[in-house]
Design an enzyme around this catalytic site. Sequence first.
Site, PDB file in Angstrom:
ATOM      1  N   PRO A   9       0.479   4.291  36.028  1.00 46.85           N
ATOM      2  CA  PRO A   9       1.315   3.106  36.202  1.00 46.85           C
ATOM      3  C   PRO A   9       1.516   2.282  34.929  1.00 46.85           C
ATOM      4  O   PRO A   9       0.596   2.131  34.127  1.00 46.85           O
ATOM      5  CB  PRO A   9       0.552   2.278  37.242  1.00 46.85           C
ATOM      6  CG  PRO A   9      -0.834   2.803  37.220  1.00 46.85           C
ATOM      7  CD  PRO A   9      -0.715   4.253  36.870  1.00 46.85           C
ATOM      8  N   ASN A  10       2.724   1.783  34.806  1.00 51.90           N
ATOM      9  CA  ASN A  10       3.147   0.867  33.733  1.00 51.90           C
ATOM     10  C   ASN A  10       3.349   1.536  32.379  1.00 51.90           C
ATOM     11  O   ASN A  10       3.840   0.890  31.455  1.00 51.90           O
ATOM     12  CB  ASN A  10       2.173  -0.332  33.598  1.00 51.90           C
ATOM     13  CG  ASN A  10       2.084  -1.133  34.878  1.00 51.90           C
ATOM     14  OD1 ASN A  10       3.107  -1.577  35.384  1.00 51.90           O
ATOM     15  ND2 ASN A  10       0.895  -1.300  35.418  1.00 51.90           N
ATOM     16  N   ARG A  17       5.902  -3.590  27.357  1.00 50.92           N
ATOM     17  CA  ARG A  17       4.615  -4.075  27.860  1.00 50.92           C
ATOM     18  C   ARG A  17       3.655  -4.367  26.696  1.00 50.92           C
ATOM     19  O   ARG A  17       3.401  -3.496  25.858  1.00 50.92           O
ATOM     20  CB  ARG A  17       4.094  -3.018  28.819  1.00 50.92           C
ATOM     21  CG  ARG A  17       2.791  -2.406  28.519  1.00 50.92           C
ATOM     22  CD  ARG A  17       2.385  -1.384  29.543  1.00 50.92           C
ATOM     23  NE  ARG A  17       1.171  -1.832  30.188  1.00 50.92           N
ATOM     24  CZ  ARG A  17       0.201  -1.005  30.557  1.00 50.92           C
ATOM     25  NH1 ARG A  17       0.310   0.293  30.393  1.00 50.92           N
ATOM     26  NH2 ARG A  17      -0.886  -1.480  31.115  1.00 50.92           N
ATOM     27  N   TYR A  22      -0.054  -2.065  22.956  1.00 42.62           N
ATOM     28  CA  TYR A  22       0.453  -0.698  23.140  1.00 42.62           C
ATOM     29  C   TYR A  22       1.521  -0.280  22.133  1.00 42.62           C
ATOM     30  O   TYR A  22       1.969   0.868  22.160  1.00 42.62           O
ATOM     31  CB  TYR A  22       0.987  -0.538  24.578  1.00 42.62           C
ATOM     32  CG  TYR A  22      -0.084  -0.757  25.614  1.00 42.62           C
ATOM     33  CD1 TYR A  22      -1.132   0.147  25.751  1.00 42.62           C
ATOM     34  CD2 TYR A  22      -0.069  -1.875  26.447  1.00 42.62           C
ATOM     35  CE1 TYR A  22      -2.130  -0.047  26.694  1.00 42.62           C
ATOM     36  CE2 TYR A  22      -1.066  -2.082  27.397  1.00 42.62           C
ATOM     37  CZ  TYR A  22      -2.097  -1.170  27.515  1.00 42.62           C
ATOM     38  OH  TYR A  22      -3.083  -1.374  28.438  1.00 42.62           O
ATOM     39  N   ASN A  73      -3.521  10.303  31.301  1.00 45.69           N
ATOM     40  CA  ASN A  73      -3.724   8.880  31.061  1.00 45.69           C
ATOM     41  C   ASN A  73      -3.429   8.225  32.405  1.00 45.69           C
ATOM     42  O   ASN A  73      -2.264   7.968  32.740  1.00 45.69           O
ATOM     43  CB  ASN A  73      -2.782   8.349  29.977  1.00 45.69           C
ATOM     44  CG  ASN A  73      -3.041   6.877  29.684  1.00 45.69           C
ATOM     45  OD1 ASN A  73      -3.783   6.224  30.421  1.00 45.69           O
ATOM     46  ND2 ASN A  73      -2.437   6.357  28.629  1.00 45.69           N
ATOM     47  N   ALA A  76      -4.169   2.144  34.710  1.00 47.24           N
ATOM     48  CA  ALA A  76      -5.087   1.279  35.467  1.00 47.24           C
ATOM     49  C   ALA A  76      -5.892   2.058  36.515  1.00 47.24           C
ATOM     50  O   ALA A  76      -7.027   1.692  36.834  1.00 47.24           O
ATOM     51  CB  ALA A  76      -4.312   0.150  36.126  1.00 47.24           C
ATOM     52  N   GLU A  97      -8.912  13.367  28.917  1.00 49.38           N
ATOM     53  CA  GLU A  97      -8.492  12.002  29.254  1.00 49.38           C
ATOM     54  C   GLU A  97      -8.036  11.294  27.987  1.00 49.38           C
ATOM     55  O   GLU A  97      -8.700  11.388  26.953  1.00 49.38           O
ATOM     56  CB  GLU A  97      -9.704  11.269  29.847  1.00 49.38           C
ATOM     57  CG  GLU A  97      -9.509   9.787  30.066  1.00 49.38           C
ATOM     58  CD  GLU A  97     -10.803   9.070  30.477  1.00 49.38           C
ATOM     59  OE1 GLU A  97     -11.920   9.585  30.179  1.00 49.38           O
ATOM     60  OE2 GLU A  97     -10.697   7.984  31.061  1.00 49.38           O
ATOM     61  N   HIS A  99      -6.280   7.528  26.328  1.00 48.89           N
ATOM     62  CA  HIS A  99      -5.817   6.138  26.439  1.00 48.89           C
ATOM     63  C   HIS A  99      -5.249   5.727  25.099  1.00 48.89           C
ATOM     64  O   HIS A  99      -5.845   6.021  24.052  1.00 48.89           O
ATOM     65  CB  HIS A  99      -6.962   5.197  26.824  1.00 48.89           C
ATOM     66  CG  HIS A  99      -7.556   5.555  28.132  1.00 48.89           C
ATOM     67  ND1 HIS A  99      -6.924   5.276  29.327  1.00 48.89           N
ATOM     68  CD2 HIS A  99      -8.679   6.233  28.449  1.00 48.89           C
ATOM     69  CE1 HIS A  99      -7.642   5.760  30.316  1.00 48.89           C
ATOM     70  NE2 HIS A  99      -8.725   6.352  29.811  1.00 48.89           N
ATOM     71  N   ARG A 106     -12.068  -3.629  25.103  1.00 49.23           N
ATOM     72  CA  ARG A 106     -11.250  -4.597  25.839  1.00 49.23           C
ATOM     73  C   ARG A 106     -12.091  -5.256  26.938  1.00 49.23           C
ATOM     74  O   ARG A 106     -13.285  -5.411  26.775  1.00 49.23           O
ATOM     75  CB  ARG A 106      -9.994  -3.893  26.360  1.00 49.23           C
ATOM     76  CG  ARG A 106      -9.120  -3.382  25.212  1.00 49.23           C
ATOM     77  CD  ARG A 106      -7.877  -2.668  25.702  1.00 49.23           C
ATOM     78  NE  ARG A 106      -7.036  -3.563  26.490  1.00 49.23           N
ATOM     79  CZ  ARG A 106      -5.986  -3.150  27.214  1.00 49.23           C
ATOM     80  NH1 ARG A 106      -5.666  -1.870  27.240  1.00 49.23           N
ATOM     81  NH2 ARG A 106      -5.268  -4.024  27.892  1.00 49.23           N
TER      82      ARG A 106
HETATM   83  C1  DQA Z   1      -4.439   2.493  29.180  1.00 45.89           C
HETATM   84  C2  DQA Z   1      -5.649   1.561  29.277  1.00 45.89           C
HETATM   85  C3  DQA Z   1      -5.833   1.065  30.702  1.00 45.89           C
HETATM   86  O1  DQA Z   1      -6.961   0.206  30.776  1.00 45.89           O
HETATM   87  C4  DQA Z   1      -4.613   0.284  31.148  1.00 45.89           C
HETATM   88  O2  DQA Z   1      -4.748  -0.118  32.486  1.00 45.89           O
HETATM   89  C5  DQA Z   1      -3.356   1.041  30.933  1.00 45.89           C
HETATM   90  C6  DQA Z   1      -3.184   1.839  29.715  1.00 45.89           C
HETATM   91  C7  DQA Z   1      -4.174   2.943  27.726  1.00 45.89           C
HETATM   92  O3  DQA Z   1      -3.443   3.906  27.547  1.00 45.89           O
HETATM   93  O4  DQA Z   1      -4.656   2.301  26.792  1.00 45.89           O
HETATM   94  O5  DQA Z   1      -2.415   0.918  31.703  1.00 45.89           O
HETATM   95  O6  DQA Z   1      -4.719   3.668  29.931  1.00 45.89           O
END
Ligand code: DQA
Length: 143
Positions: A9-10, A17, A22, A73, A76, A97, A99, A106
């Site tokens: 998501p997002n 964002r 990011y 990835n 959240a 995995e 990120h 964080r």
């Molecule tokens: C994320 C880190 C997560 O904590 C966050 O909720 C994201 C993006 C990253 O790529 O840094 O949506 O996965």
Amino acid sequence: MKILVLNGPNLNMLGIREPQIYGSKTYDDLVDYIRVEANRLGLEVEVLQSNYEGELVTAIQNAYGKFDGIVINAAAYTHTSVAVLDALKTVGLPTAEVHLSDVNKREPFRKLSYVGLYAQKTVCGKGFDGYGECLSWLKENIK
Ligand code: DQA
């Protein structure tokens, strides 16, 4: 070798964002980056993004028998989803995995990764390059 790249998501909102975290590149830029890297490594990739936990679970289930590995990835859902963890364990595919940000530097709630309880490799805080590192790790480590 076929790799499924899953984004949660997002991540479709990259560029808009929280650019201070990011960056200013968009989701399409990320997909282009992944395709170029996969091509360079000689891997076939399918890239999927969803804002829905169940869709991510279904995509992982559908990877069984079709893909050799997964880069994920879960955004959240990384920090909340037992369902995503169970799906990864169900199909048993080699999984890396990723990120974009360094989740360990964080908020405390980002330190827990359900995905990380299964993934054999984690890369965080390296932006788009983390995806390249995960693809290359899978290429080297898939038997
Ligand atoms: C994320 C880190 C997560 O904590 C966050 O909720 C994201 C993006 C990253 O790529 O840094 O949506 O996965």
